[in-house]
Design an enzyme around this catalytic site. Structure first.
Site, PDB file in Angstrom:
ATOM      1  N   ARG A  62      60.463  36.783  55.678  1.00 31.03           N
ATOM      2  CA  ARG A  62      59.405  35.752  55.815  1.00 31.03           C
ATOM      3  C   ARG A  62      57.943  37.418  56.123  1.00 31.03           C
ATOM      4  NH1 ARG A  62      57.925  33.327  59.684  1.00 31.03           N
ATOM      5  NH2 ARG A  62      59.527  32.014  59.728  1.00 31.03           N
ATOM      6  N   TYR A 116      35.799  30.258  40.738  1.00 33.84           N
ATOM      7  CA  TYR A 116      36.531  29.359  40.478  1.00 33.84           C
ATOM      8  C   TYR A 116      36.781  27.520  41.425  1.00 33.84           C
ATOM      9  CZ  TYR A 116      41.669  29.293  39.160  1.00 33.84           C
ATOM     10  OH  TYR A 116      43.083  29.945  38.220  1.00 33.84           O
ATOM     11  N   ASP A 188      36.106  37.030  44.985  1.00 33.97           N
ATOM     12  CA  ASP A 188      37.126  37.540  44.066  1.00 33.97           C
ATOM     13  C   ASP A 188      37.101  38.228  43.187  1.00 33.97           C
ATOM     14  OD1 ASP A 188      38.695  36.844  41.934  1.00 33.97           O
ATOM     15  OD2 ASP A 188      39.132  34.249  42.733  1.00 33.97           O
ATOM     16  N   LYS A 213      46.994  37.919  37.338  1.00 33.19           N
ATOM     17  CA  LYS A 213      46.254  38.351  35.647  1.00 33.19           C
ATOM     18  C   LYS A 213      46.729  39.564  35.386  1.00 33.19           C
ATOM     19  CE  LYS A 213      44.931  33.725  36.161  1.00 33.19           C
ATOM     20  NZ  LYS A 213      43.718  33.683  37.043  1.00 33.19           N
TER      21      LYS A 213
HETATM   22  C1  LIG Z   1      43.487  32.097  37.651  1.00 34.75           C
HETATM   23  C2  LIG Z   1      42.161  32.883  38.863  1.00 34.75           C
HETATM   24  C3  LIG Z   1      42.886  32.381  40.370  1.00 34.75           C
HETATM   25  C4  LIG Z   1      44.050  31.903  40.472  1.00 34.75           C
HETATM   26  O1  LIG Z   1      45.117  32.968  40.528  1.00 34.75           O
HETATM   27  P1  LIG Z   1      45.590  31.935  40.410  1.00 34.75           P
HETATM   28  O2  LIG Z   1      47.767  33.258  40.567  1.00 34.75           O
HETATM   29  O3  LIG Z   1      46.217  31.146  39.152  1.00 34.75           O
HETATM   30  O4  LIG Z   1      46.228  30.849  41.727  1.00 34.75           O
HETATM   31  C5  LIG Z   1      41.136  32.818  41.452  1.00 34.75           C
HETATM   32  N1  LIG Z   1      40.066  33.272  41.003  1.00 34.75           N
HETATM   33  C6  LIG Z   1      40.671  33.928  39.600  1.00 34.75           C
HETATM   34  C7  LIG Z   1      38.951  34.493  39.394  1.00 34.75           C
HETATM   35  C8  LIG Z   1      41.163  33.116  38.296  1.00 34.75           C
HETATM   36  O5  LIG Z   1      40.750  33.687  37.111  1.00 34.75           O
END
Ligand SMILES: *Cc1c(COP(=O)(O)O)cnc(C)c1O
Length: 398
Positions: A62, A116, A188, A213
């Protein structure tokens, strides 16, 4: 800290980062270390391991294994000034850990209105239950953030450009004010990645990536990360351990593998998306293109001042029409998949309705929005597909 201090450029760093000899054992890539139990030589070894700092030490699954540490180290080395990175099983889990590492009952969070949607959901759900209040702010507020800060304000959450509507935030202005008031900034940074916006260097305290992404880049794993400035690492690490957060080694491996090509992929995403955005801006049936690198996008001047490049995700506003006319365009697309997420090698399109996820900034658009993720296909093929789609939209709009 690994090879961070060498004066090398980002492309070289992407190739070399995180590939410590003690973890690769001679092959090129750090292998997938799957494991829960770690076996010790004797009781003294067991006790000595548990007594010290567990960061990047074999102790228990972990707490991570070399496959996760390698990717975390690589992400840290892309952020000049950062202390370390923690990995999570999704981007949303990373956002949650970053917020929980800072906020306590009674605190107030300033959250950008263009965040988001699941980030909003976390604030209005779990954080509300915890006794944290959230105040939403206009993504174009800039230095005006000072007027929103109250005695309970503990953190400011930024996302730039904003989800779905792509407003670019004045991050340096907000960071300067936050620093002077002892308020934590969390960004973010999924759209730009540290390659196009090195957030820690710009003064941000905690920077989040949905590695799902561009880091993974192939639409085949969920993964998130938070990279911390030195002042914020200990709290992030402790909170993440307390939450039991651990990214799977298989997914971390896919993240590392994606990272090696992230620079060349982003360069192509950038070039193709810009070409398509500029083409769209000239088309009948298109009212506005919301791409940070184009002057038609709110905050474009700030983008031009602060960012080193643009990625492959943007939106455009149709000229009039309704949801049915927009659907006529989307349903017939041949090269764009209809699906959530983005950052993979393939093109995607979704109907976007930002007004459904805003509370303090109602913007009027001339028609419905479509968000595009421009993949690595030939742009001529993508443009031809969009051209046919716009013809369907115009016919349906009447
Ligand atoms: C997709 C996304 C997230 C979340 O990511 P996940 O891996 O799908 O949980 C957070 N912030 C932005 C801007 C995103 O496009």
């Amino acid at each position: 800290m690994t090879d961070d201090d060498l004066p090398i450029k980002p492309a070289t760093r992407l190739v070399q980062a995180g590939r410590r000899a003690e973890w690769t054992k001679g092959v090129v890539n750090v292998p997938v270390w799957r494991g829960s139990t770690v076996l010790y030589d004797n009781v003294a070894h067991m006790r000595a391991t548990g007594a010290g700092d567990l960061h990047e030490k074999l102790f228990y699954g972990r707490k991570g294994l070399p496959t996760q540490w390698s990717l975390a180290d690589a992400l840290t080395s892309l952020e000049p000034g950062a202390e370390a990175t923690f990995l999570y099983p999704s981007g949303v889990a990373a956002i949650a850990a970053a917020l929980l590492s800072v906020l306590s009952p009674g605190d107030e969070l300033l959250l950008v209105d263009s965040a988001y949607d699941p980030t909003r959901g976390l604030a209005t759900g779990l954080l509300t239950r915890m006794g944290v209040t959230t105040r939403f702010y206009d993504p174009l507020v800039g230095a005006g953030i000072a007027e929103l800060i109250g005695p309970a304000t503990k953190a400011i959450f930024l996302e730039s450009p904003g989800s779905l509507s792509f407003e670019v935030q004045d991050i340096p202005a907000i960071v300067e004010i936050a620093k002077a008031r002892g308020i934590t900034t969390i960004l973010d940074n999924t759209w730009a990645t540290p390659l196009f916006f090195p957030a820690i260097e710009k003064g941000v305290d905690l920077t989040v990536l949905a590695c799902t992404k561009y880091v993974v880049g192939h639409s085949d794993a969920m993964l998130g990360s938070v990279t911390a400035a030195p002042s914020h690492w200990a709290a992030l690490r402790d909170t993440s351990f307390q939450l039991g957060q651990v990214a799977s080694p298989d997914d971390a491996y896919l993240g590392s593998r994606g990272l090696r090509t992230m620079g060349v992929r982003l360069a192509q995403h950038q070039q193709s998306a810009l070409a398509i955005a500029k083409w769209l801006a000239e088309q009948p049936g298109v009212a506005q293109v919301l791409h940070p690198a184009l002057p038609s996008c709110p905050g474009h001047d700030i983008f031009a001042r602060d960012f080193l490049g643009s990625s492959g995700l943007f939106a455009f506003v149709l000229d009039g029409g309704n949801d049915a006319a927009r659907t006529a365009m989307l349903d017939g697309l041949a090269h764009f998949g209809l699906g959530f997420s983005w950052g993979g090698y393939e093109s995607l399109a979704i109907p976007a309705d930002p007004h459904r996820y805003r509370s303090v900034t109602k913007r009027d658009f001339a028609g419905p929005l479509i968000r595009l993720q421009i993949g690595l296909e030939d742009t001529d093929d993508l443009i031809a597909d969009l051209d046919r789609g716009l013809a369907r939209f115009r016919a349906a709009r009447g």
